[in-house]
Design a protein around this motif. Structure first.
Motif, mmCIF file in Angstrom:
data_model
loop_
_atom_site.group_PDB
_atom_site.id
_atom_site.type_symbol
_atom_site.label_atom_id
_atom_site.label_comp_id
_atom_site.label_asym_id
_atom_site.label_seq_id
_atom_site.Cartn_x
_atom_site.Cartn_y
_atom_site.Cartn_z
ATOM 1 N N TYR A 91 -1.786 4.047 -7.082
ATOM 2 C CA TYR A 91 -3.192 4.138 -6.671
ATOM 3 C C TYR A 91 -3.769 5.491 -7.093
ATOM 4 O O TYR A 91 -4.888 5.567 -7.616
ATOM 5 C CB TYR A 91 -3.307 4.002 -5.153
ATOM 6 C CG TYR A 91 -3.435 2.583 -4.659
ATOM 7 C CD1 TYR A 91 -4.601 2.139 -4.052
ATOM 8 C CD2 TYR A 91 -2.382 1.687 -4.776
ATOM 9 C CE1 TYR A 91 -4.722 0.836 -3.571
ATOM 10 C CE2 TYR A 91 -2.489 0.387 -4.302
ATOM 11 C CZ TYR A 91 -3.654 -0.026 -3.706
ATOM 12 O OH TYR A 91 -3.765 -1.319 -3.242
ATOM 13 N N LEU A 92 -3.023 6.558 -6.871
ATOM 14 C CA LEU A 92 -3.488 7.906 -7.189
ATOM 15 C C LEU A 92 -3.723 8.058 -8.683
ATOM 16 O O LEU A 92 -4.742 8.616 -9.108
ATOM 17 C CB LEU A 92 -2.472 8.939 -6.700
ATOM 18 C CG LEU A 92 -2.832 10.407 -6.950
ATOM 19 C CD1 LEU A 92 -4.147 10.761 -6.266
ATOM 20 C CD2 LEU A 92 -1.707 11.317 -6.471
ATOM 21 N N SER A 123 1.268 3.580 -3.469
ATOM 22 C CA SER A 123 0.351 4.717 -3.293
ATOM 23 C C SER A 123 0.351 5.685 -4.483
ATOM 24 O O SER A 123 -0.721 6.171 -4.874
ATOM 25 C CB SER A 123 0.659 5.449 -1.985
ATOM 26 O OG SER A 123 2.004 5.880 -1.936
ATOM 27 N N LEU A 182 0.831 -1.207 0.000
ATOM 28 C CA LEU A 182 0.000 0.000 0.000
ATOM 29 C C LEU A 182 0.865 1.258 0.000
ATOM 30 O O LEU A 182 0.575 2.231 -0.707
ATOM 31 C CB LEU A 182 -0.924 0.007 1.213
ATOM 32 C CG LEU A 182 -2.207 -0.813 1.120
ATOM 33 C CD1 LEU A 182 -2.939 -0.779 2.446
ATOM 34 C CD2 LEU A 182 -3.107 -0.275 0.012
ATOM 35 N N ILE A 183 1.927 1.239 0.786
ATOM 36 C CA ILE A 183 2.803 2.405 0.887
ATOM 37 C C ILE A 183 3.569 2.626 -0.416
ATOM 38 O O ILE A 183 3.583 3.735 -0.964
ATOM 39 C CB ILE A 183 3.794 2.230 2.059
ATOM 40 C CG1 ILE A 183 3.030 2.192 3.388
ATOM 41 C CG2 ILE A 183 4.816 3.361 2.068
ATOM 42 C CD1 ILE A 183 3.890 1.824 4.580
#
Length: 206
Positions: free
Chosen positions: A26-27, A23, A19-20
Motif C-alpha cells: 500500500y505504501l 501494508s 490490510l496488515i
C-alpha cells in the motif's frame, strides 16, 4: 448458514489480515501515485450495494482528476488518454482494487460476489434483477470476473452473477478466489474504452 453468517466472519478476518500483510505494498503504491500525477491517492465513487442501496467504493486513483466522475470507462472515448502511467499498471494487475478491503471490513462488500455497478448502469441492474443478483452483497471478485470480465455482454454477465447467487458455498468461494488469482496473472478480459459493439458492456470503472 455459510452464506448468512460464516461468510461475513471469513470476509472480515481475511480483509483485516490482507490490510496488515499488504501494508508495505500500500505504501509503495501511495508513493507511486503521488509522484506520478496530481490528485488524491484514493478514488471514491458511489456504487450499488446489496438490495439496491448505495455505498462509496474505494480504489487507488488510476485516472487524471479531470476524468468524468460517474461514467464507466467503456463509455469514455480515448479512455487510455485519461489513465495515468502508474494507473495503467494498477488496472492491469487489479492492484487498484486493494482499498476495497476497507469496504469489506465495513461490511459493504464481500470478497466473493457480483461486482458493484454504478447506479446509472440500469441495463445491468435490470438484468441482474432477473436472477435476484442485486439482493446479494457485492464482491471484490466473482464468477463473471473469471469468466470473461470486460468481454462479457450484459445478459451473459448478469447470468453468471445469478448462477453464483443461487448457490453460495465455501468450496465455491475458494475456487473463485483461486480462479481470480489465475485470471489476474494472465490479465484475462481486461479492456479499456469504447468498443464497436454496444452490447459489450464492461464494468471496469475509475
Amino acid at each position: 448458514m455459510y452464506a448468512h453468517y460464516i461468510k461475513r466472519i471469513i470476509d472480515f478476518m481475511l480483509a483485516l489480515l490482507g490490510l496488515i500483510i499488504l501494508s508495505p505494498l500500500y505504501l509503495v503504491i501511495i508513493i507511486a501515485i503521488k509522484l506520478d500525477s496530481k490528485g488524491p491517492v484514493l478514488f471514491e465513487q458511489e456504487r450499488m450495494a446489496q438490495h439496491k442501496q448505495t455505498f462509496k467504493i474505494y480504489k487507488f486513483r488510476t485516472m487524471r482528476t479531470d476524468t468524468p466522475h460517474n461514467m464507466p470507462t467503456h463509455m469514455l472515448a480515448h479512455a487510455d488518454s485519461f489513465i495515468t502511467p502508474v494507473g495503467k499498471f494498477l488496472r492491469k494487475t487489479s492492484l487498484d482494487e486493494l482499498p476495497q478491503l476497507l469496504n469489506i471490513i465495513k461490511g459493504e462488500m464481500s470478497i466473493i460476489g457480483p461486482r458493484p455497478c454504478l447506479m446509472n448502469q440500469t441495463d445491468l441492474i435490470i438484468e441482474r434483477d432477473k436472477y435476484a443478483a442485486n439482493d446479494v452483497k457485492p464482491g471484490l471478485t466473482g464468477l463473471a470476473q473469471i469468466s470473461g470480465r470486460d468481454e462479457l455482454p450484459i445478459p451473459v454477465k448478469a447470468k453468471y452473477d445469478g448462477n453464483y447467487c443461487r448457490r453460495i458455498t465455501f468450496v465455491g468461494d475458494v475456487k473463485l478466489f483461486l480462479g481470480t488469482i489465475t485470471s489476474i496473472l494472465k490479465h484475462d478480459g481486461v479492456k479499456e474504452g469504447k468498443t464497436v459493439s454496444p452490447r459489450k458492456e464492461r464494468s471496469r470503472n475509475q
